[in-house]
Design an enzyme around this catalytic site. Structure first.
Site, PDB file in Angstrom:
ATOM      1  N   ASP A   1      30.078  -9.833  33.789  1.00 21.95           N
ATOM      2  CA  ASP A   1      29.347 -11.110  33.969  1.00 21.95           C
ATOM      3  C   ASP A   1      27.963 -10.881  34.059  1.00 21.95           C
ATOM      4  O   ASP A   1      27.566 -10.236  35.278  1.00 21.95           O
ATOM      5  CB  ASP A   1      29.941 -11.849  35.116  1.00 21.95           C
ATOM      6  CG  ASP A   1      29.331 -13.167  35.404  1.00 21.95           C
ATOM      7  OD1 ASP A   1      28.108 -13.221  34.819  1.00 21.95           O
ATOM      8  OD2 ASP A   1      29.845 -14.079  36.422  1.00 21.95           O
TER       9      ASP A   1
ATOM     10  N   LYS B   1      17.497 -12.930  16.937  1.00 21.91           N
ATOM     11  CA  LYS B   1      16.385 -13.920  16.756  1.00 21.91           C
ATOM     12  C   LYS B   1      17.671 -15.144  16.970  1.00 21.91           C
ATOM     13  O   LYS B   1      18.715 -15.294  16.834  1.00 21.91           O
ATOM     14  CB  LYS B   1      15.925 -14.106  15.623  1.00 21.91           C
ATOM     15  CG  LYS B   1      16.942 -13.883  14.294  1.00 21.91           C
ATOM     16  CD  LYS B   1      17.400 -14.823  13.447  1.00 21.91           C
ATOM     17  CE  LYS B   1      17.554 -16.238  13.738  1.00 21.91           C
ATOM     18  NZ  LYS B   1      18.622 -16.844  13.255  1.00 21.91           N
TER      19      LYS B   1
ATOM     20  N   HIS C   1      17.640 -10.124  10.273  1.00 25.65           N
ATOM     21  CA  HIS C   1      18.420  -9.343   9.169  1.00 25.65           C
ATOM     22  C   HIS C   1      17.915  -9.549   7.616  1.00 25.65           C
ATOM     23  O   HIS C   1      18.251  -8.670   6.897  1.00 25.65           O
ATOM     24  CB  HIS C   1      19.825  -9.444   9.502  1.00 25.65           C
ATOM     25  CG  HIS C   1      20.226 -10.906   9.017  1.00 25.65           C
ATOM     26  ND1 HIS C   1      20.151 -12.115   9.471  1.00 25.65           N
ATOM     27  CD2 HIS C   1      21.065 -11.150   7.787  1.00 25.65           C
ATOM     28  CE1 HIS C   1      20.640 -13.023   8.845  1.00 25.65           C
ATOM     29  NE2 HIS C   1      21.289 -12.503   7.688  1.00 25.65           N
TER      30      HIS C   1
ATOM     31  N   LYS D   1      17.699  -6.997   3.820  1.00 26.57           N
ATOM     32  CA  LYS D   1      18.498  -7.313   2.513  1.00 26.57           C
ATOM     33  C   LYS D   1      17.672  -6.582   1.316  1.00 26.57           C
ATOM     34  O   LYS D   1      16.674  -6.316   1.524  1.00 26.57           O
ATOM     35  CB  LYS D   1      18.387  -8.785   1.927  1.00 26.57           C
ATOM     36  CG  LYS D   1      19.130  -9.625   3.348  1.00 26.57           C
ATOM     37  CD  LYS D   1      19.111 -10.992   2.819  1.00 26.57           C
ATOM     38  CE  LYS D   1      19.803 -11.834   3.625  1.00 26.57           C
ATOM     39  NZ  LYS D   1      21.395 -11.995   3.530  1.00 26.57           N
TER      40      LYS D   1
ATOM     41  N   GLU E   1      22.281 -22.889   2.137  1.00 27.61           N
ATOM     42  CA  GLU E   1      23.832 -22.236   2.242  1.00 27.61           C
ATOM     43  C   GLU E   1      24.758 -23.272   2.212  1.00 27.61           C
ATOM     44  O   GLU E   1      24.516 -24.581   2.599  1.00 27.61           O
ATOM     45  CB  GLU E   1      23.841 -21.912   3.895  1.00 27.61           C
ATOM     46  CG  GLU E   1      22.777 -20.809   4.198  1.00 27.61           C
ATOM     47  CD  GLU E   1      22.902 -20.474   5.774  1.00 27.61           C
ATOM     48  OE1 GLU E   1      23.883 -19.575   6.133  1.00 27.61           O
ATOM     49  OE2 GLU E   1      22.103 -21.003   6.428  1.00 27.61           O
TER      50      GLU E   1
ATOM     51  N   ASP F   1      16.034 -21.825  13.601  1.00 30.80           N
ATOM     52  CA  ASP F   1      17.139 -21.109  13.298  1.00 30.80           C
ATOM     53  C   ASP F   1      16.558 -19.997  12.087  1.00 30.80           C
ATOM     54  O   ASP F   1      17.102 -18.983  12.033  1.00 30.80           O
ATOM     55  CB  ASP F   1      18.543 -21.734  13.077  1.00 30.80           C
ATOM     56  CG  ASP F   1      19.637 -20.858  12.541  1.00 30.80           C
ATOM     57  OD1 ASP F   1      19.881 -19.911  13.353  1.00 30.80           O
ATOM     58  OD2 ASP F   1      20.072 -21.104  11.713  1.00 30.80           O
TER      59      ASP F   1
ATOM     60  N   HIS G   1      13.383 -16.051   9.497  1.00 24.56           N
ATOM     61  CA  HIS G   1      13.496 -15.418   8.029  1.00 24.56           C
ATOM     62  C   HIS G   1      12.705 -16.052   6.941  1.00 24.56           C
ATOM     63  O   HIS G   1      12.107 -15.098   6.281  1.00 24.56           O
ATOM     64  CB  HIS G   1      14.860 -16.058   7.655  1.00 24.56           C
ATOM     65  CG  HIS G   1      16.099 -15.682   8.668  1.00 24.56           C
ATOM     66  ND1 HIS G   1      16.031 -14.226   9.350  1.00 24.56           N
ATOM     67  CD2 HIS G   1      17.321 -16.270   8.763  1.00 24.56           C
ATOM     68  CE1 HIS G   1      17.029 -14.329   9.940  1.00 24.56           C
ATOM     69  NE2 HIS G   1      17.837 -15.441   9.809  1.00 24.56           N
TER      70      HIS G   1
ATOM     71  N   LYS H   1      21.666 -26.238   5.631  1.00 25.66           N
ATOM     72  CA  LYS H   1      23.002 -25.958   5.550  1.00 25.66           C
ATOM     73  C   LYS H   1      23.853 -27.070   4.497  1.00 25.66           C
ATOM     74  O   LYS H   1      23.322 -28.107   4.512  1.00 25.66           O
ATOM     75  CB  LYS H   1      23.623 -26.013   6.971  1.00 25.66           C
ATOM     76  CG  LYS H   1      22.996 -24.943   8.017  1.00 25.66           C
ATOM     77  CD  LYS H   1      23.923 -24.123   8.740  1.00 25.66           C
ATOM     78  CE  LYS H   1      23.323 -23.256   9.519  1.00 25.66           C
ATOM     79  NZ  LYS H   1      23.464 -21.914   8.932  1.00 25.66           N
TER      80      LYS H   1
HETATM   81  C1  BG6 Z   1      21.196 -16.597  10.738  1.00 25.03           C
HETATM   82  C2  BG6 Z   1      21.207 -17.878  11.114  1.00 25.03           C
HETATM   83  O1  BG6 Z   1      20.128 -15.671  11.258  1.00 25.03           O
HETATM   84  O2  BG6 Z   1      21.008 -16.292   9.132  1.00 25.03           O
HETATM   85  C3  BG6 Z   1      22.519 -18.668  10.562  1.00 25.03           C
HETATM   86  O3  BG6 Z   1      21.448 -18.090  12.360  1.00 25.03           O
HETATM   87  C4  BG6 Z   1      22.280 -18.320   8.837  1.00 25.03           C
HETATM   88  O4  BG6 Z   1      22.420 -20.126  10.794  1.00 25.03           O
HETATM   89  C5  BG6 Z   1      22.549 -16.921   8.597  1.00 25.03           C
HETATM   90  O5  BG6 Z   1      23.957 -18.830   8.434  1.00 25.03           O
HETATM   91  C6  BG6 Z   1      22.233 -16.771   7.190  1.00 25.03           C
HETATM   92  O6  BG6 Z   1      22.340 -15.178   6.942  1.00 25.03           O
HETATM   93  P1  BG6 Z   1      22.778 -14.924   5.395  1.00 25.03           P
HETATM   94  O7  BG6 Z   1      22.491 -13.326   5.391  1.00 25.03           O
HETATM   95  O8  BG6 Z   1      24.134 -15.122   5.395  1.00 25.03           O
HETATM   96  O9  BG6 Z   1      21.777 -15.424   4.440  1.00 25.03           O
END
Ligand code: BG6
Length: 486
Positions: free
Chosen positions: A89, A145, A175, A179, A213, A232, A237, A336
């Site tokens: 915890d 993030k 991330h 890529k 997405e 987000d 990104h 989304k």
């Molecule tokens: C994340 C977001 O950082 O990136 C998510 O929090 C999103 O909401 C995701 O779905 C998308 O990543 P990728 O690599 O699938 O495009």
């Protein structure tokens, strides 16, 4: 090559990110022999699982998420031996002692603390690690993030983490920077002499960055509803992608040089003042609709009917106030539950100044460079050519198409595979520095504030479509249209 032995401690070890991304990434690197056999992965959560229970959970996840040929019983079995689970915890610092017992006093190994949990906990966790004496000079911390929900909270969290870890050992992950196509953008720009002289507002009309997405918010509604698309995706990104497109050539592929150049772009973003927000931004929220022919519920139903105003889609026109880009807008959009799962950067060049070809009074299709991030990673350059035939000269835009899968015939690693190894190797070039994160928040904040102050609902769009009407209007006001690659 194998990386040096390490202990990786994952806070949020049973969470969505750890299960869907981190453990599969670590597994694949281990399977390919890059993880030292003595390395340990210690998952921390409040679940009460023991090592065996956790290993079963991870094995099930790997089998479900990876193709069968990638997850042989032997390779999965070998990987599971790296895994441990411990229940902590994090608000009770006394419980960190148990982690100390597992980690021991070996200071030869690299220690990585990966905080795959809500950023409000980062400070508490770092203090807990420190008070239990678990942070040594080789320890690093990875922060997921978004860091905070605005500039003030990001500063507070960065301050708190900074009392325990020096900046050079803080890895703020985005991330998207891991890529393949994103890294390839650097190579394309700086290993080819052809593009750079054209890479400015003189030759480029505008840039579009789209991350769409088809997934909804799934099991992450609790987090997502407090964040929304701007926090987000855009604050991190999409702005990072914009930075890589727009930055000046760094002097070297070096941690400070690259990040200095990205920072300059963030600092040059023209601030949105109140009137701009209505004109240059659009937010949307998905309603029920069809994805691949299957009915899916709307966002509010995903939240069990809560009357949320959180945006699941955002589109923006961004201007960069510097010599290179003044007069070339960047249009960003992300959402989304969109029709397509596709991410791409489109660099649209200016049209030829004068046409000599009869029948082209309406204009000749301008050149376009499309960098496809996913799926089908690749690069397309749309050129205008003559349609073959003995008749008159008929023009047709056709793409020169580079598909990474076809050209290189080797599977592309997931972004996390690359970035996790970079942490162990001690290379933070593809991670965000504190000043970048804070500059990105400083630019984002007035948009969030104006949206909140407007009292307006986000525009509704049906799941499985290309977003709300305001996004189309936003770009069409400037006499342009969103590019939809087939
Ligand atoms: C994340 C977001 O950082 O990136 C998510 O929090 C999103 O909401 C995701 O779905 C998308 O990543 P990728 O690599 O699938 O495009």
């Amino acid at each position: 090559p194998q990386v040096e032995p390490c202990d990786m401690v994952v806070f949020g070890g049973t969470g969505d990110l750890a299960m869907r991304k981190l453990l599969p990434a670590l597994y694949l690197r281990a399977r390919d022999g890059q993880l030292d056999p003595g390395s340990r992965i210690v998952a921390v959560s409040r679940s009460g699982l023991d090592d065996a229970g956790y290993r079963d959970k991870v094995a099930a996840e790997l089998r479900a998420s990876l193709p069968a040929e990638s997850a042989s019983a032997e390779a999965v079995g070998d990987f599971l031996r790296h895994l441990h689970h411990i229940t902590i915890d994090v608000s009770e610092h006394a419980t960190f002692g148990a982690l100390g017992e597992i980690l021991g006093t070996d200071t030869e190994r690299v220690r990585v603390f990966y905080l795959a949990c809500a950023s409000q906990l980062f400070g508490t966790i770092c203090r807990g690690l420190d008070s239990a004496g678990l942070v040594d000079p080789r320890s690093r911390v990875v922060l997921e993030k978004p860091i905070g929900h605005d500039l003030a909270s990001a500063r507070r969290i960065n301050d708190e983490v900074g009392t325990v870890f020096p900046e050079e050992r803080i890895y703020r992950i985005d991330h998207y920077l891991g890529k393949e196509t994103v890294q390839n953008l650097l190579v394309l720009r700086f290993a080819n002499a052809l593009l750079e002289p054209q890479w400015n507002s003189g030759a480029i009309d505008h840039v579009q960055i789209t991350v769409s997405e088809s997934l909804g918010v799934g099991g992450r509604a609790g987090y997502y509803d407090r964040a929304g698309a701007l926090r987000d995706m855009v604050q991190n990104h999409l702005l990072q992608l914009l930075c890589l497109v727009a930055m000046e050539p760094p002097t070297a592929l070096d941690r400070e040089a690259v990040r200095d150049e990205k920072l300059k772009v963030l600092q040059a973003l023209r601030p949105m003042v109140e009137g701009d927000v209505a004109r240059a931004t659009c937010r949307g929220q998905y309603g029920a609709g069809l994805i691949d022919g299957a009915a899916v519920p709307g966002y509010r139903e995903d939240l069990d009917g809560a009357p949320s105003r959180t945006e699941t889609f955002a589109a923006l026109r961004v201007d960069i106030a510097n010599w290179r880009w003044s007069g070339t807008p960047f249009y960003l959009r992300t959402g989304k539950r969109m029709e397509r799962h596709a991410s791409e950067i489109v660099v649209q060049f200016r049209p030829v100044p004068h046409s000599i070809f009869p029948g082209t009074e309406g204009g000749i299709s301008p050149n376009r460079l499309v960098l496809r991030l996913q799926p089908d990673e690749g690069v397309r350059l749309h050129l205008v050519t003559k349609e073959p035939g003995p008749g008159g000269v008929r023009l047709r835009p056709v793409p020169l198409n580079l598909s990474f899968a076809e050209t290189f015939q080797s599977p592309l690693p997931d972004a996390y595979e690359r970035l996790l190894l970079d942490v162990i190797r001690g290379n933070p070039t593809l991670f965000m520095r504190r000043d970048e994160v804070e500059a990105a928040w400083a630019w984002t904040e007035p948009i969030l504030a104006a949206w909140a102050a407007s009292g307006e609902e986000p525009q509704r769009y049906a799941a499985g479509t290309s977003g709300p009407p305001g996004a189309t209007a936003l770009i069409e006001r400037d006499g342009r249209t969103w590019h939809e690659e087939d």
